[in-house]
Design a protein around this motif. Sequence first.
Motif, PDB file in Angstrom:
ATOM      1  N   GLY A  23      25.143  54.407  13.727  1.00 54.92           N
ATOM      2  CA  GLY A  23      26.509  53.746  14.807  1.00 54.92           C
ATOM      3  C   GLY A  23      26.946  52.996  13.583  1.00 54.92           C
TER       4      GLY A  23
ATOM      5  N   TYR B 121      22.834  51.844  18.174  1.00 55.53           N
ATOM      6  CA  TYR B 121      23.571  53.074  17.742  1.00 55.53           C
ATOM      7  C   TYR B 121      24.637  54.005  18.874  1.00 55.53           C
ATOM      8  CZ  TYR B 121      20.965  51.924  13.532  1.00 55.53           C
ATOM      9  OH  TYR B 121      20.699  51.081  12.502  1.00 55.53           O
ATOM     10  N   ASP B 122      25.333  54.739  18.548  1.00 51.47           N
ATOM     11  CA  ASP B 122      26.582  55.405  19.352  1.00 51.47           C
ATOM     12  C   ASP B 122      25.877  56.756  19.819  1.00 51.47           C
ATOM     13  OD1 ASP B 122      28.847  53.755  17.708  1.00 51.47           O
ATOM     14  OD2 ASP B 122      27.989  53.363  19.482  1.00 51.47           O
ATOM     15  N   TYR B 123      25.416  57.516  18.399  1.00 50.20           N
ATOM     16  CA  TYR B 123      24.756  58.903  18.686  1.00 50.20           C
ATOM     17  C   TYR B 123      23.451  58.642  18.979  1.00 50.20           C
ATOM     18  CZ  TYR B 123      29.623  59.419  18.643  1.00 50.20           C
ATOM     19  OH  TYR B 123      31.133  58.417  18.523  1.00 50.20           O
TER      20      TYR B 123
ATOM     21  N   GLN C  80      33.248  61.491  17.499  1.00 54.16           N
ATOM     22  CA  GLN C  80      32.405  62.623  17.717  1.00 54.16           C
ATOM     23  C   GLN C  80      31.444  62.598  17.001  1.00 54.16           C
ATOM     24  OE1 GLN C  80      31.188  61.794  21.681  1.00 54.16           O
ATOM     25  NE2 GLN C  80      29.521  63.409  21.922  1.00 54.16           N
TER      26      GLN C  80
ATOM     27  N   SER D  97      20.580  49.732  20.965  1.00 58.01           N
ATOM     28  CA  SER D  97      21.362  49.985  21.660  1.00 58.01           C
ATOM     29  C   SER D  97      22.220  50.038  20.937  1.00 58.01           C
ATOM     30  CB  SER D  97      21.456  48.576  22.585  1.00 58.01           C
ATOM     31  OG  SER D  97      20.854  47.251  22.017  1.00 58.01           O
TER      32      SER D  97
ATOM     33  N   HIS E 161      29.192  56.287   8.515  1.00 61.65           N
ATOM     34  CA  HIS E 161      28.192  56.115   9.494  1.00 61.65           C
ATOM     35  C   HIS E 161      27.631  55.492   9.440  1.00 61.65           C
ATOM     36  CE1 HIS E 161      30.706  58.871  12.733  1.00 61.65           C
ATOM     37  NE2 HIS E 161      30.062  57.339  13.543  1.00 61.65           N
TER      38      HIS E 161
END
Length: 122
Positions: A99, A109-111, A1, A107, A32
């Motif tokens: 990401g 990229y996670d955070y 996270q 889309s 990242h």
Amino acid sequence: QVQLIESGGGLVQAGGSLRLSCVASGRSFNMHVFGWFRQAPGKEREFVAAISWSGGNRLYADSVKGRFTISRDNAKNTVYLQMNSLKPEDTAVYYCAAGGRLISTPSVYDYWGQGTQVTVSS
């Protein structure tokens, strides 16, 4: 996270400069890819710039090439966006994202951070 917090936005006249910062907390900052995106009222979110985990590779939108510079300081868990020669069309909420791929597609990229407002007056 990963948690992301942006700062540095504000009101500036056309031709001026601002530096945005994005501080990341959580795990594996240096693993990242980080990107900056922006969204103006009534428009879709658009890619601005991205930087690889090492900082050796950078990607820019055509609209900001030569004016904006993305950089990162892995020791400080911080990513920067130096914005020079600002134009009224740069007005938007700017978002930091993390990401795994150096790519312009939101889309993947996670955070995401909460965003910081940049307003450029003419």
